[in-house]
Design an enzyme around this catalytic site. Structure first.
Site, PDB file in Angstrom:
ATOM      1  N   THR A  28      51.626  76.985  23.805  1.00 14.00           N
ATOM      2  CA  THR A  28      52.116  76.082  22.748  1.00 14.00           C
ATOM      3  C   THR A  28      53.580  75.706  22.999  1.00 14.00           C
ATOM      4  O   THR A  28      54.342  76.530  23.501  1.00 14.00           O
ATOM      5  CB  THR A  28      51.998  76.790  21.376  1.00 14.00           C
ATOM      6  N   GLY A  29      53.947  74.505  22.639  1.00 16.71           N
ATOM      7  CA  GLY A  29      55.354  74.095  22.699  1.00 16.71           C
ATOM      8  C   GLY A  29      55.524  72.782  23.441  1.00 16.71           C
ATOM      9  O   GLY A  29      54.550  72.211  23.957  1.00 16.71           O
ATOM     10  N   SER A  30      56.771  72.336  23.503  1.00 18.11           N
ATOM     11  CA  SER A  30      57.038  71.017  24.089  1.00 18.11           C
ATOM     12  C   SER A  30      56.813  71.010  25.602  1.00 18.11           C
ATOM     13  O   SER A  30      56.381  69.998  26.157  1.00 18.11           O
ATOM     14  CB  SER A  30      58.468  70.580  23.765  1.00 18.11           C
ATOM     15  N   ASP A  84      60.791  81.091  25.230  1.00 18.51           N
ATOM     16  CA  ASP A  84      62.142  80.829  24.708  1.00 18.51           C
ATOM     17  C   ASP A  84      63.186  81.488  25.601  1.00 18.51           C
ATOM     18  O   ASP A  84      64.292  80.981  25.751  1.00 18.51           O
ATOM     19  CB  ASP A  84      62.251  81.359  23.274  1.00 18.51           C
ATOM     20  N   GLU A 103      49.108  83.168  21.086  1.00 21.08           N
ATOM     21  CA  GLU A 103      49.537  83.095  22.490  1.00 21.08           C
ATOM     22  C   GLU A 103      49.304  84.438  23.175  1.00 21.08           C
ATOM     23  O   GLU A 103      48.781  84.505  24.283  1.00 21.08           O
ATOM     24  CB  GLU A 103      51.015  82.709  22.576  1.00 21.08           C
ATOM     25  N   LYS A 121      66.052  78.576  29.950  1.00 20.38           N
ATOM     26  CA  LYS A 121      65.317  79.731  29.390  1.00 20.38           C
ATOM     27  C   LYS A 121      65.569  81.012  30.195  1.00 20.38           C
ATOM     28  O   LYS A 121      65.202  82.104  29.772  1.00 20.38           O
ATOM     29  CB  LYS A 121      63.813  79.429  29.357  1.00 20.38           C
TER      30      LYS A 121
END
Ligand code: DER
Length: 223
Positions: A28-30, A84, A103, A121
Site C-alpha cells: 500500500t502507498g504512493s 517509511d 501488509e 527512506k
C-alpha cells in the site's frame, strides 16, 4: 529527479520480480501505486494479486487485475511494498498508509519481500519516522503510557476530526522520539503488549531486497 519520478523508477524496476503465472502480493502507498500501474501492463501474465488494503484493492480492480483473498493462497512468490524507513539490514518502519496489519499478513505469505522506496527512506537507525502502531481503541491510553515510559510520545492518528479507523476497525498510535536500536527485539516486545494489533516495525517480516530510487538510478540492495 523528483521524488515522484524516483517512485516511478522503482515501481517499474519491481516488475522483474513478478513471476509469470503466479499471484503477486501487493502492498500500500504512493510508491506501490506506481508499481500497480506498471503491473497492469503485464496483467495478462498473472492470475491476479493479493492486496494489503482497500485502497490497493480498488486501484488493482480499476486496472482490471483480479484480487484474491489472502485465504485463497498458500504462499506467494513475491510481495512488493513500500516503507517509511528501511535500515541497512532490510528492517523497516511501515504504517504511514495505515495498512500495516494487512501488509504484515500478506508479507507473511510471501517467499520474498521486495521493498520499493526512494532514497529518502534509507536510514541507519529506525525511529525518526513516527512509529505507527495499530491498537484496539480501549487500550490506546494504556499503550501510549508504555511508550512514554520508554521516552516515546504517542498520539492517536486523527482523520476528518476524529480518530482514524483502519480497514480492520481499529485505531493507530503514531509514536515519536523512539530510537529502535534492536528492531527484532522491539517488535517482539511490543507485539506482546495487550491491545497491540500490529507494531509498524517489520523486522521478522523484513525485506529480502530493496529497490532504492536514487539520483544515480535504481540501487538493488540485498539483505
Ligand atoms: O503504509 C505503508 O506501510 C506504506 O507502504 C508506506 O510506508 C510507504 O508509503 P509511500 O510509498 O507513499 O511513502
Amino acid at each position: 529527479l523528483s521524488q515522484d519520478e524516483l517512485k516511478t523508477l522503482v515501481g517499474q524496476a519491481a516488475l522483474k520480480y513478478v513471476v509469470a503465472g503466479s499471484i503477486v502480493g501487493v502492498g500500500t502507498g504512493s510508491t506501490v501505486n506506481k508499481f500497480i500501474d506498471e503491473l497492469a501492463t503485464i496483467k495478462d501474465q498473472i492470475p491476479g494479486a493479493v492486496s494489503s488494503s482497500v485502497a490497493s484493492t480498488e486501484r488493482l480492480k480499476a486496472l482490471g487485475i483480479k484480487v484474491f483473498d489472502a485465504n485463497e493462497v498458500d504462499s506467494l512468490a513475491v510481495y512488493i511494498d513500500g516503507a517509511d524507513e528501511i535500515d541497512g539490514k532490510g528492517h523497516m518502519v511501515k504504517g504511514g498508509g495505515a495498512a500495516l496489519t494487512r501488509e504484515k499478513i500478506v508479507a507473511a505469505l510471501a517467499e520474498r519481500f521486495v521493498c520499493i522506496a526512494d532514497e529518502s527512506k534509507r536510514v541507519d537507525v529506525l525511529g525518526n519516522f513516527p512509529l505507527p502502531v495499530e491498537v484496539i481503541p480501549m487500550a490506546a491510553a494504556q499503550i501510549a503510557r508504555r511508550f512514554e515510559a520508554m521516552g516515546g510520545n504517542a498520539q492517536i492518528r486523527m482523520k476528518d476530526g476524529g480518530p482514524l479507523v483502519t480497514d480492520n476497525g481499529q485505531h493507530i498510535l503514531d509514536v515519536r522520539n523512539l530510537k529502535i536500536a534492536d528492531p527484532l527485539a522491539f517488535e517482539s516486545d511490543v507485539n506482546q503488549w495487550p491491545g497491540v494489533v500490529t507494531v509498524g516495525v517489520f523486522a521478522h517480516q523484513k525485506a529480502a531486497v530493496c529497490l532504492l530510487g536514487t539520483a544515480q538510478g535504481v540501487q538493488t540492495l540485498e539483505y
